[in-house]
Design a protein around this motif. Structure first.
Motif, short mmCIF file in Angstrom:
data_model
loop_
_atom_site.label_atom_id
_atom_site.label_comp_id
_atom_site.label_asym_id
_atom_site.label_seq_id
_atom_site.Cartn_x
_atom_site.Cartn_y
_atom_site.Cartn_z
N ASP A 162 24.24 50.98 5.37
CA ASP A 162 22.92 50.95 4.26
C ASP A 162 23.14 49.64 3.61
OD1 ASP A 162 21.66 53.27 2.36
OD2 ASP A 162 22.43 51.58 1.35
N TYR A 163 22.00 49.15 3.35
CA TYR A 163 22.01 47.95 2.34
C TYR A 163 20.78 48.18 1.35
CZ TYR A 163 22.35 43.01 0.94
OH TYR A 163 22.40 41.96 0.31
N ASP A 164 21.27 47.86 0.41
CA ASP A 164 20.35 47.85 -0.99
C ASP A 164 19.68 46.61 -1.23
OD1 ASP A 164 18.83 48.58 -3.46
OD2 ASP A 164 20.69 49.47 -4.49
N PHE A 165 18.26 46.46 -0.93
CA PHE A 165 17.69 45.13 -1.20
C PHE A 165 16.86 45.19 -2.48
CE2 PHE A 165 17.73 45.77 3.36
CZ PHE A 165 18.01 44.56 3.80
N ASP A 166 17.12 45.98 -3.45
CA ASP A 166 16.65 46.03 -4.75
C ASP A 166 15.30 46.80 -4.67
OD1 ASP A 166 18.93 45.41 -6.02
OD2 ASP A 166 18.35 43.20 -6.12
N ILE A 167 14.47 46.01 -4.09
CA ILE A 167 13.25 46.70 -3.93
C ILE A 167 13.14 48.16 -3.20
CG2 ILE A 167 10.88 46.14 -2.88
CD1 ILE A 167 11.27 43.38 -3.20
N LEU A 168 14.04 47.81 -2.14
CA LEU A 168 14.19 49.21 -1.22
C LEU A 168 15.46 49.30 -0.73
CD1 LEU A 168 10.94 49.58 0.91
CD2 LEU A 168 11.60 50.92 -0.54
N LYS A 171 27.14 57.16 -5.40
CA LYS A 171 26.74 55.86 -6.00
C LYS A 171 27.24 55.89 -7.40
CE LYS A 171 22.57 55.07 -3.24
NZ LYS A 171 21.02 54.80 -3.39
N ASP A 172 27.10 57.02 -8.03
CA ASP A 172 27.60 57.06 -9.46
C ASP A 172 29.06 56.69 -9.80
OD1 ASP A 172 24.96 56.85 -10.21
OD2 ASP A 172 24.86 59.24 -10.70
N LEU A 173 29.81 57.59 -8.84
CA LEU A 173 31.22 57.45 -9.05
C LEU A 173 32.13 57.05 -8.18
CD1 LEU A 173 31.06 61.56 -10.04
CD2 LEU A 173 30.93 59.68 -11.63
N LYS A 174 31.61 55.98 -7.65
CA LYS A 174 32.32 55.50 -6.33
C LYS A 174 33.54 54.94 -6.68
CE LYS A 174 30.00 51.12 -6.70
NZ LYS A 174 28.69 50.24 -5.84
N GLU A 175 34.08 54.79 -8.06
CA GLU A 175 35.35 54.06 -8.41
C GLU A 175 36.23 55.15 -8.99
OE1 GLU A 175 35.80 50.96 -7.92
OE2 GLU A 175 33.87 50.54 -7.31
N LYS A 176 35.95 56.14 -8.63
CA LYS A 176 36.69 57.38 -8.99
C LYS A 176 36.96 58.63 -8.14
CE LYS A 176 34.78 57.08 -13.85
NZ LYS A 176 34.16 57.83 -15.05
N SER A 177 37.96 59.22 -8.49
CA SER A 177 38.05 60.52 -7.41
C SER A 177 37.47 61.76 -8.21
CB SER A 177 39.80 60.51 -7.27
OG SER A 177 40.27 59.60 -6.31
N TYR A 178 36.80 62.54 -7.37
CA TYR A 178 36.39 63.72 -7.99
C TYR A 178 36.27 64.83 -7.13
CZ TYR A 178 32.31 61.95 -5.58
OH TYR A 178 31.22 61.45 -4.82
N GLY A 179 35.78 65.98 -7.63
CA GLY A 179 35.65 67.25 -6.75
C GLY A 179 34.09 67.71 -7.03
N THR A 180 33.37 68.34 -6.19
CA THR A 180 32.33 69.14 -6.42
C THR A 180 32.13 70.42 -5.86
OG1 THR A 180 31.21 68.47 -4.28
CG2 THR A 180 31.12 66.74 -6.04
N ALA A 181 31.36 71.06 -6.61
CA ALA A 181 31.04 72.54 -6.24
C ALA A 181 29.65 72.75 -6.31
CB ALA A 181 31.90 73.82 -7.21
N SER A 182 29.11 73.06 -5.35
CA SER A 182 27.68 73.38 -5.37
C SER A 182 27.03 74.56 -4.66
CB SER A 182 27.03 72.16 -4.43
OG SER A 182 27.55 70.83 -4.74
N THR A 183 25.78 75.17 -5.18
CA THR A 183 25.15 76.27 -4.90
C THR A 183 23.64 75.83 -4.46
OG1 THR A 183 26.45 77.79 -5.74
CG2 THR A 183 24.56 78.64 -5.21
N TYR A 184 23.09 75.93 -3.24
CA TYR A 184 21.60 75.64 -3.01
C TYR A 184 21.13 76.94 -2.34
CZ TYR A 184 23.59 70.74 -3.38
OH TYR A 184 24.24 69.67 -3.78
N ASN A 198 29.46 45.62 -2.99
CA ASN A 198 28.26 45.07 -3.68
C ASN A 198 27.19 46.06 -3.05
OD1 ASN A 198 29.55 42.91 -4.81
ND2 ASN A 198 29.39 41.55 -2.87
N SER A 199 26.04 45.42 -2.34
CA SER A 199 24.76 46.15 -2.04
C SER A 199 24.85 46.68 -0.43
CB SER A 199 23.70 45.14 -1.92
OG SER A 199 23.11 44.82 -3.27
N PHE A 200 26.22 46.58 0.22
CA PHE A 200 26.42 47.16 1.43
C PHE A 200 27.26 48.18 1.18
CE2 PHE A 200 28.86 47.45 5.28
CZ PHE A 200 27.99 47.32 6.23
N SER A 201 26.90 49.29 2.26
CA SER A 201 27.85 50.56 2.35
C SER A 201 27.65 51.08 3.76
CB SER A 201 27.65 51.45 1.22
OG SER A 201 26.02 51.94 1.58
N ALA A 202 29.09 51.49 4.18
CA ALA A 202 28.91 52.31 5.60
C ALA A 202 29.80 53.45 5.65
CB ALA A 202 29.34 50.93 6.36
#
Length: 291
Positions: free
Chosen positions: A143-149, A35-48, A110-114
């Motif tokens: 997925d649809y963001d209705f703002d409230i939910l 959601k934060d970086l949808k306009e950019k290309s990026y990589g991630t490395a994670s440990t959980y 906008n508020s819609f994603s798939a």
């Protein structure tokens, strides 16, 4: 009411071919980053660290805590790929228990994603987690963001010796407080339960996994006398994804509570057992680096 429920289940099955060319971003943490970086290309490395593996409200007879490491690349076009390895940290057994490779595509307007995705699992032959009965998963979501939910519907196909179709309905809301992000969510899963009969018979009965009942069976994948497994509500689940951002690092803590429903009957030769189900509290903690 009965007819309404039947129509709802049929709608989920009709949605599956449209949505399910591959599997969703499984991690809520990936969803926040996207959601934060949808306009950019990026990589991630994670440990959980996961305190236990709970799948659709079900879990193995003994705990299966995992240490997991994942790397991924997300192109700004929406195409992404990730690879992860999980280490079983059980007191009884310690080993590399799972590796998984995922490819997919996300699109938002906008508020819609798939999106659609596919995941290939490679479990250790001695793995006793519930998901070890699976070899491949495909997913599609809207997925649809209705703002409230924020509302999301997933359609999943899980493949192994048997095939299962699972639909999920989730409601969530993201709150931002300075560098903190809090995402509470509730989910309902509906689908078939063939995977559990296959897991119980092949892994618990025949292979004698820890906590299993032991003994052989005549038909290793029979369940409820071999009759077709109908669509049922499998579980309800609530979780809170807590995230703290520090430059390119994100720290996560995700407590979850799952309530399984509709215990199935499992056939072991001439004997029939009722699946043992109980509510589960489990949690994950981890760190993610974005580059």
């Amino acid at each position: 009411m009965k007819h309404t429920t039947i129509y709802f289940y049929l709608l989920m099955l009709l949605c599956l071919p449209i949505l399910s060319v591959a599997q969703q971003l499984n991690s809520k943490t990936d969803s926040l980053i996207t959601k934060d970086l949808k306009e950019k290309s990026y990589g991630t490395a994670s440990t959980y660290y996961n305190s236990d593996i709970v799948f659709l409200g079900r879990k193995s007879p003994i705990k299966a805590p995992y240490f997991s490491t994942m790397v991924g690349y997300y192109h700004k076009s929406g195409v992404y790929a990730s690879f992860g390895v999980s280490y079983l940290a059980s007191p009884a057994q310690k080993r590399i228990d799972l590796s998984a490779f995922t490819v997919g595509y996300n699109h938002s307007v906008n508020s819609f994603s798939a999106g659609v995705s596919a995941t290939k699992y490679f479990f250790n032959k001695n793995s006793y987690t519930i998901e070890s009965a699976l070899s491949t998963a495909i997913n599609g979501y809207i997925d649809y963001d209705f703002d409230i939910l924020d509302a999301r519907i997933d359609a999943n196909g899980y493949f192994g010796t048997t095939t299962d179709f699972i639909s999920s309905i989730s409601l969530n809301k993201t709150f931002y407080i300075n560098n903190f992000t809090i995402l509470p969510s509730v989910t309902m899963n509906i689908g078939t339960q063939n995977y559990f009969g296959n897991y119980s018979n092949n892994y618990r009965f025949m292979r004698g996994a820890p906590g299993g009942m032991g003994g052989g069976i005549t038909n290793p994948s029979s369940m409820m006398g071999g009759t077709a497994i109908p669509l049922k509500t499998l579980n309800y689940e609530a979780s809170i994804t807590c995230s703290y951002s520090l430059k390119k690092f994100r720290l996560y803590f995700i407590p979850s509570y799952a309530i399984p429903l509709n215990a199935v009957l499992i056939t072991n030769g001439t004997n029939t057992y009722t699946e043992s189900i109980s509510n589960s509290f489990y949690w994950s903690v981890g760190i993610n680096y974005i580059f």
